[in-house]
Design a protein around this motif. Structure first.
Motif, mmCIF file in Angstrom:
data_model
loop_
_atom_site.group_PDB
_atom_site.id
_atom_site.type_symbol
_atom_site.label_atom_id
_atom_site.label_comp_id
_atom_site.label_asym_id
_atom_site.label_seq_id
_atom_site.Cartn_x
_atom_site.Cartn_y
_atom_site.Cartn_z
ATOM 1 N N ARG A 113 30.175 -25.669 -21.732
ATOM 2 C CA ARG A 113 31.254 -26.109 -20.839
ATOM 3 C C ARG A 113 31.161 -25.403 -19.502
ATOM 4 O O ARG A 113 30.587 -24.325 -19.395
ATOM 5 C CB ARG A 113 32.619 -25.762 -21.449
ATOM 6 C CG ARG A 113 33.114 -26.758 -22.460
ATOM 7 C CD ARG A 113 34.431 -26.279 -23.009
ATOM 8 N NE ARG A 113 35.515 -26.438 -22.068
ATOM 9 C CZ ARG A 113 36.325 -25.444 -21.677
ATOM 10 N NH1 ARG A 113 36.157 -24.216 -22.114
ATOM 11 N NH2 ARG A 113 37.306 -25.688 -20.838
ATOM 12 N N LYS B 99 33.127 -16.064 -31.217
ATOM 13 C CA LYS B 99 32.693 -17.458 -31.166
ATOM 14 C C LYS B 99 31.519 -17.717 -32.101
ATOM 15 O O LYS B 99 30.504 -17.038 -32.054
ATOM 16 C CB LYS B 99 32.315 -17.789 -29.719
ATOM 17 C CG LYS B 99 31.980 -19.238 -29.492
ATOM 18 C CD LYS B 99 32.214 -19.610 -28.042
ATOM 19 C CE LYS B 99 31.660 -20.971 -27.724
ATOM 20 N NZ LYS B 99 32.172 -21.513 -26.473
ATOM 21 N N TRP C 184 23.719 -22.791 -22.877
ATOM 22 C CA TRP C 184 24.005 -22.589 -24.301
ATOM 23 C C TRP C 184 22.709 -22.216 -25.000
ATOM 24 O O TRP C 184 21.690 -22.893 -24.845
ATOM 25 C CB TRP C 184 24.587 -23.866 -24.918
ATOM 26 C CG TRP C 184 24.902 -23.718 -26.385
ATOM 27 C CD1 TRP C 184 24.113 -24.091 -27.441
ATOM 28 C CD2 TRP C 184 26.084 -23.146 -26.950
ATOM 29 N NE1 TRP C 184 24.740 -23.788 -28.622
ATOM 30 C CE2 TRP C 184 25.953 -23.210 -28.355
ATOM 31 C CE3 TRP C 184 27.251 -22.598 -26.401
ATOM 32 C CZ2 TRP C 184 26.935 -22.738 -29.220
ATOM 33 C CZ3 TRP C 184 28.227 -22.134 -27.262
ATOM 34 C CH2 TRP C 184 28.072 -22.203 -28.657
ATOM 35 N N ALA D 172 22.031 -27.665 -33.297
ATOM 36 C CA ALA D 172 22.288 -28.283 -31.989
ATOM 37 C C ALA D 172 22.213 -29.781 -32.209
ATOM 38 O O ALA D 172 21.139 -30.311 -32.516
ATOM 39 C CB ALA D 172 21.243 -27.836 -30.965
ATOM 40 N N SER E 28 18.107 -30.821 -23.780
ATOM 41 C CA SER E 28 19.485 -30.737 -24.274
ATOM 42 C C SER E 28 19.740 -31.994 -25.100
ATOM 43 O O SER E 28 19.441 -33.105 -24.641
ATOM 44 C CB SER E 28 20.452 -30.674 -23.086
ATOM 45 O OG SER E 28 21.688 -31.263 -23.427
ATOM 46 N N THR E 29 20.264 -31.825 -26.304
ATOM 47 C CA THR E 29 20.546 -33.011 -27.129
ATOM 48 C C THR E 29 21.594 -33.890 -26.452
ATOM 49 O O THR E 29 21.572 -35.105 -26.581
ATOM 50 C CB THR E 29 21.035 -32.606 -28.539
ATOM 51 O OG1 THR E 29 22.163 -31.747 -28.405
ATOM 52 C CG2 THR E 29 19.945 -31.921 -29.342
ATOM 53 N N ILE F 68 27.477 -30.540 -30.289
ATOM 54 C CA ILE F 68 27.975 -29.449 -31.143
ATOM 55 C C ILE F 68 26.887 -28.386 -31.297
ATOM 56 O O ILE F 68 25.742 -28.703 -31.649
ATOM 57 C CB ILE F 68 28.358 -30.012 -32.531
ATOM 58 C CG1 ILE F 68 29.523 -30.998 -32.367
ATOM 59 C CG2 ILE F 68 28.729 -28.885 -33.502
ATOM 60 C CD1 ILE F 68 29.795 -31.837 -33.589
ATOM 61 N N GLY F 69 27.256 -27.163 -31.015
ATOM 62 C CA GLY F 69 26.325 -26.052 -31.217
ATOM 63 C C GLY F 69 26.956 -25.049 -32.168
ATOM 64 O O GLY F 69 28.099 -24.626 -31.967
ATOM 65 N N LYS G 84 17.193 -26.313 -22.408
ATOM 66 C CA LYS G 84 18.264 -26.231 -21.400
ATOM 67 C C LYS G 84 19.579 -26.663 -22.020
ATOM 68 O O LYS G 84 20.244 -27.587 -21.535
ATOM 69 C CB LYS G 84 17.950 -27.160 -20.220
ATOM 70 C CG LYS G 84 16.871 -26.642 -19.302
ATOM 71 C CD LYS G 84 16.809 -27.520 -18.065
ATOM 72 C CE LYS G 84 15.491 -27.301 -17.345
ATOM 73 N NZ LYS G 84 14.975 -28.499 -16.736
ATOM 74 N N GLY H 246 30.541 -24.148 -30.438
ATOM 75 C CA GLY H 246 31.268 -24.790 -29.343
ATOM 76 C C GLY H 246 30.966 -26.278 -29.299
ATOM 77 O O GLY H 246 30.015 -26.757 -29.930
ATOM 78 N N ILE H 247 31.801 -26.983 -28.558
ATOM 79 C CA ILE H 247 31.697 -28.440 -28.472
ATOM 80 C C ILE H 247 31.724 -28.843 -27.007
ATOM 81 O O ILE H 247 32.562 -28.349 -26.240
ATOM 82 C CB ILE H 247 32.888 -29.090 -29.225
ATOM 83 C CG1 ILE H 247 32.805 -28.753 -30.708
ATOM 84 C CG2 ILE H 247 32.911 -30.604 -29.021
ATOM 85 C CD1 ILE H 247 34.125 -28.836 -31.433
ATOM 86 N N LEU H 248 30.806 -29.699 -26.632
ATOM 87 C CA LEU H 248 30.772 -30.208 -25.256
ATOM 88 C C LEU H 248 30.854 -31.734 -25.316
ATOM 89 O O LEU H 248 29.931 -32.387 -25.779
ATOM 90 C CB LEU H 248 29.464 -29.782 -24.579
ATOM 91 C CG LEU H 248 29.234 -30.307 -23.162
ATOM 92 C CD1 LEU H 248 30.244 -29.701 -22.191
ATOM 93 C CD2 LEU H 248 27.816 -29.981 -22.693
ATOM 94 N N SER I 236 23.986 -33.843 -31.134
ATOM 95 C CA SER I 236 24.867 -34.664 -30.304
ATOM 96 C C SER I 236 25.055 -36.019 -30.964
ATOM 97 O O SER I 236 24.120 -36.548 -31.567
ATOM 98 C CB SER I 236 24.265 -34.867 -28.907
ATOM 99 O OG SER I 236 24.110 -33.623 -28.276
HETATM 100 C C1 BTN Z 1 30.661 -24.551 -25.169
HETATM 101 O O1 BTN Z 1 31.266 -23.851 -25.981
HETATM 102 O O2 BTN Z 1 30.531 -24.216 -23.986
HETATM 103 C C2 BTN Z 1 30.049 -25.845 -25.647
HETATM 104 C C3 BTN Z 1 28.679 -25.643 -26.208
HETATM 105 C C4 BTN Z 1 28.036 -26.925 -26.679
HETATM 106 C C5 BTN Z 1 26.600 -26.722 -27.061
HETATM 107 C C6 BTN Z 1 25.997 -27.940 -27.700
HETATM 108 S S1 BTN Z 1 24.458 -27.596 -28.489
HETATM 109 C C7 BTN Z 1 24.188 -29.297 -28.710
HETATM 110 C C8 BTN Z 1 24.660 -29.993 -27.460
HETATM 111 N N1 BTN Z 1 23.610 -30.041 -26.458
HETATM 112 C C9 BTN Z 1 23.903 -29.312 -25.388
HETATM 113 O O3 BTN Z 1 23.177 -29.169 -24.386
HETATM 114 N N2 BTN Z 1 25.119 -28.748 -25.538
HETATM 115 C C10 BTN Z 1 25.733 -29.127 -26.791
#
Ligand code: BTN
Length: 264
Positions: free
Chosen positions: A54, A119, A59, A68, A24-25, A141-142, A50, A122-124, A70
């Motif tokens: 949220r 959608k 994701w 993808a 995951s980034t 950000i994805g 992975k 998304g942003i985490l 961060s």
């Molecule tokens: C959401 O809408 O639930 C948020 C999704 C965020 C996904 C991005 S992809 C890059 C970064 N690395 C992750 O593991 N998640 C975010």
């Protein structure tokens, strides 16, 4: 990668780490943050094994078809204002996607990028604090850029979309990534230099959930009402009955469609 760096002349072009595959980034950026990496470090991956969303969800980032990324930030903000980082990222991504594609991308509170309620990204935002200070924050950000509907599980196919599905052609990931990073820098500078109100104003202009009937799920509690707006920390203001506004800190918003169908 060199091309991306040359397209991002500011702070977020100083230390861009591009990888083929990563868990995951966000996890990597957070590890780099704990190890002292500089403000503005960006981690980008062609695919994630992975990817995290949220509320503990996963994701999906299909190889070479999505964005993808961060960003590691060391913002001079109080932990209580961390939601504003999500607000600014949503504004920046929405504007970057609109200008790169001319699609009517909008924001669904708190962190969804949607086209016609489907959608597209998304942003985490994850924050590491110490006492009353943010040590660092990671904005993940994805974006579904060139993903096909077969990239998603059947239960998601009706509620997600991609830039390719909406425009009918492949979209350039590098240019869109650069546009996102440059917009984030622009809005980050505005926020940090006291421009919270301009940011919130822009968010309200780009949000498609305001004024609509929504259902908000918080753990197992469900609230129905009208999404009236956001407060000055980015929390959702939900009118649950005449004269009663509930402030929502985090939750899942489902828009009630005029036809009576719902859209998560
Ligand atoms: C959401 O809408 O639930 C948020 C999704 C965020 C996904 C991005 S992809 C890059 C970064 N690395 C992750 O593991 N998640 C975010």
């Amino acid at each position: 990668m060199d091309r991306l760096t040359s397209l991002v002349p500011g702070v977020f072009g100083r230390n861009i780490i591009c990888l083929e595959t990563v868990d995951s980034t966000n996890t990597l950026a957070s590890d780099l943050g704990s190890g002292g990496a500089i403000h503005g470090t960006v981690v980008i991956a062609d695919s994630q094994v992975k990817g995290r969303g949220r509320l503990g969800r996963s994701w999906i980032s299909p190889p070479r078809r999505s964005i993808a990324l961060s960003i590691l930030l060391r913002p001079p903000l109080k932990p209580g204002d961390a939601t504003l980082l999500t607000v600014l990222s949503a504004v920046a991504c929405c504007r970057a996607l609109r200008s790169s594609t001319t699609l009517q991308v909008s924001i669904k509170w708190p962190n969804d990028l949607v086209i016609d309620d489907r959608k597209i990204g998304g942003i985490l935002t994850e924050v590491k604090t110490e006492g009353r200070k943010i040590l660092f924050a990671v904005i993940g950000i994805g974006i579904n850029v060139n993903s096909d509907s077969g990239d998603f599980p059947p239960d998601l196919r009706n509620i997600v979309t991609s830039l390719k599905a909406e425009t009918g052609r492949e979209c350039p990931r590098t240019l869109i990534t650069a546009a996102i990073l440059n917009e984030i820098e622009y809005w980050y500078d505005i926020l940090i230099s006291g421009g919270r109100n301009s940011l919130l104003r822009e968010w309200r202009t780009l949000c498609s959930s305001l004024g609509r009937e929504v259902i908000v799920t918080i753990d197992r509690e469900i609230f129905a009402g009208i999404a009236e707006g956001i407060d000055d920390r980015g929390m959702l203001l939900l009118r649950i009955s005449e004269g009663t506004i509930k402030t929502i800190h985090s939750g899942d918003v489902t828009m009630l469609r005029k036809s009576g169908r719902t859209q998560e």
